[in-house]
Design an enzyme around this catalytic site. Structure first.
Site, PDB file in Angstrom:
ATOM      1  N   ARG A 163       0.696  -1.331   0.078  1.00 15.47           N
ATOM      2  CA  ARG A 163      -0.049  -0.038  -0.077  1.00 15.47           C
ATOM      3  C   ARG A 163       0.847   1.098  -0.027  1.00 15.47           C
ATOM      4  NH1 ARG A 163      -4.364   0.025   4.592  1.00 15.47           N
ATOM      5  NH2 ARG A 163      -4.799   2.168   3.466  1.00 15.47           N
ATOM      6  N   ASP A 179      -4.884  -6.977  12.383  1.00 11.92           N
ATOM      7  CA  ASP A 179      -5.552  -6.443  11.184  1.00 11.92           C
ATOM      8  C   ASP A 179      -5.807  -7.424   9.972  1.00 11.92           C
ATOM      9  OD1 ASP A 179      -6.782  -5.081   9.578  1.00 11.92           O
ATOM     10  OD2 ASP A 179      -5.854  -2.936   9.842  1.00 11.92           O
ATOM     11  N   GLU A 199      -9.307  -8.633  13.359  1.00 10.92           N
ATOM     12  CA  GLU A 199      -9.889  -7.177  12.863  1.00 10.92           C
ATOM     13  C   GLU A 199     -10.213  -7.584  11.324  1.00 10.92           C
ATOM     14  OE1 GLU A 199      -8.802  -2.765  12.175  1.00 10.92           O
ATOM     15  OE2 GLU A 199      -8.242  -3.683  13.968  1.00 10.92           O
ATOM     16  N   GLU A 236     -14.198  -0.237  10.422  1.00  7.45           N
ATOM     17  CA  GLU A 236     -13.449   0.606   9.638  1.00  7.45           C
ATOM     18  C   GLU A 236     -14.227   1.047   8.329  1.00  7.45           C
ATOM     19  OE1 GLU A 236      -8.993   0.663   7.621  1.00  7.45           O
ATOM     20  OE2 GLU A 236      -9.243  -0.481   9.123  1.00  7.45           O
ATOM     21  N   HIS A 250     -11.284   3.260  14.411  1.00  3.10           N
ATOM     22  CA  HIS A 250     -10.064   3.171  13.684  1.00  3.10           C
ATOM     23  C   HIS A 250      -9.411   4.416  13.706  1.00  3.10           C
ATOM     24  CE1 HIS A 250      -8.323   3.539   9.382  1.00  3.10           C
ATOM     25  NE2 HIS A 250      -7.627   2.660  10.161  1.00  3.10           N
ATOM     26  N   GLU A 277      -6.273   4.030  19.066  1.00  3.65           N
ATOM     27  CA  GLU A 277      -5.261   3.265  18.143  1.00  3.65           C
ATOM     28  C   GLU A 277      -4.388   4.774  17.693  1.00  3.65           C
ATOM     29  OE1 GLU A 277      -4.912   0.912  13.822  1.00  3.65           O
ATOM     30  OE2 GLU A 277      -7.032   2.066  14.487  1.00  3.65           O
TER      31      GLU A 277
END
Length: 415
Positions: free
Chosen positions: A75, A245, A271, A298, A348, A369
């Site tokens: 990403r 996650d 998650e 999220e 999130h 977070e």
């Protein structure tokens, strides 16, 4: 005209049943401009080259698109499937200007910028920016035929946050005071990312991993995932909390295999194991998995989306993103649903400048977070991070708290 405390409280309480309105505080205030802006920190962290093996360099992890071999889970820079970070559908900031010189700033998710410019700006120009709930509803109703989720709600989120920021500046108060005051002086925080040594050294006792391998990597990938969790438990010690996650990348079968394989390492939650719309799949998994909790939200939108999570008894923990789910106004509705049904709300990136105000107000202790600047920088980078994010330490590791500056306390300049 400056209202008395009594008239302000009467206005706020009157709006509580149908939504907050501060318009009585300044009935002559009007929105005169809505535009997208580029911003920069007033006091940026020193620039540096992160450690080349840092997770944040390329953010390689399991992704939904990873089932296709031509796409990796990358990403970061050079991603073949993420939007161009400098393009028109990247995340954005909206500025709302008024006839009295007060401005508010709100940040929204990918794709929302063109919706703000091409549709929503004209709906709110000329309106009183303190009619926050009314303006949210106008935008929602006007975008129903093409929105309800995704980019349209990202746009509404940014405008809503800008209005709350503006309201705080009008009142000269931080947003958490507009919400009803502070319940918690500080919030326990957890660090997201796979640079676990750095997080532990910084003082975190709660960490969230990005799962690196998905179903396409088969049994070998599963073994590597387990090794990642095992190593994290060794670094964190027996009493810390580990979360994972999975970013919408797994299947029901793989999730069951993963949950069973990591059970010895006491993972607190898994998650986003499935794609967001698979409510029934989440519900089936929740009935079967006993070794860990399930979390998602999220990539869910508005009170109606979270209502579906509730209907299907899909997960144990809700995780709305304030810049995507509908802004602060919608976070209040989602939070009320969570409180009424005994569901923990752990947003999130809840430790960022906007949602931390809601968490400090919310009458249920939760976690915030955050992410650390990548490893490899000079000590000054991490010291500045502590100062800017109001970091403290205590029995649960690292804690965060909201800014006391008016609005959200965004320390930014318009570029």
């Amino acid at each position: 005209m400056t209202p008395t405390r009594r008239t302000f409280l009467r206005s706020a309480l009157a709006g509580a049943a149908g939504g907050l309105s501060f318009a009585a505080a300044d009935p002559d205030l009007k929105i005169t401009g809505v535009r997208l802006v580029k911003t920069r920190p007033k006091n940026p962290l020193p620039s540096y080259a992160p450690a080349p093996d840092s997770y944040w360099v390329n953010r390689e992890a399991a992704r939904p698109i990873s089932i296709y071999p031509q796409f990796t889970g990358r990403r970061g820079p050079g991603s073949k499937w993420m939007p161009d970070p400098a393009g028109p559908i990247s995340s954005f900031t909206v500025e709302i200007a008024t006839n009295k010189g007060v401005k508010g700033y709100g940040r929204g998710g990918d794709g929302g910028g063109p919706v703000v410019e091409g549709h929503l700006a004209k709906l709110i120009t000329g309106e009183n920016p303190l009619d926050i709930e009314r303006l949210w509803d106008i935008q929602w109703r006007a975008t129903l035929f093409y929105g309800r989720a995704g980019a349209a709600v990202h746009a509404i989120s940014a405008i809503d946050l800008a209005l709350w920021d503006l309201a705080g500046k009008v009142r000269g108060e931080p947003v958490y005071k507009l919400l009803g005051g502070r319940t918690w002086e500080r919030l326990p925080a957890y660090a997201t990312g796979n640079d676990i040594e750095q997080s532990v050294k910084f003082g975190f006792k709660k960490v969230k991993l990005a799962l690196v391998h998905g179903p396409a990597q088969g049994r070998e990938g599963l073994k590597k995932n387990v090794e990642q969790v095992k190593r994290t438990r060794e670094l964190l010690g027996p009493d810390g909390d580990i979360m994972i996650d999975c970013w919408m990348a797994l299947t029901e079968t793989y999730t069951l295999q993963l949950a069973d394989a990591i059970a010895p390492y006491r993972v607190h939650w898994l998650e986003e194991v499935l794609q967001p719309d698979d409510y029934e799949g989440f519900g089936r998994l929740r009935e079967k998995i006993r070794s860990t909790l399930l979390a998602t939200g999220e990539h869910e939108y508005t009170r109606w989306g979270f209502g579906r999570l509730l209907h299907y008894k899909a997960v144990d923990i809700w995780q709305p993103d304030i810049k995507w789910c509908g802004g602060m106004s919608e976070m209040r509705h989602i939070g009320s649903m969570a409180l009424a049904n005994g569901i923990p709300l752990i947003p999130h990136i809840g430790g960022s400048e906007e949602p931390i105000h809601y968490l400090a107000y919310m009458p249920a202790l939760t976690w915030a977070e955050t992410t650390l600047p990548p490893p490899g920088g000079p000590d000054r980078v991490y010291k500045m991070f502590e100062e800017q994010r109001l970091v403290s330490r205590g029995p649960e590791g690292v804690y965060l708290q909201p800014s006391e500056r008016p609005g959200f306390g965004l320390d930014i300049d318009v570029a």
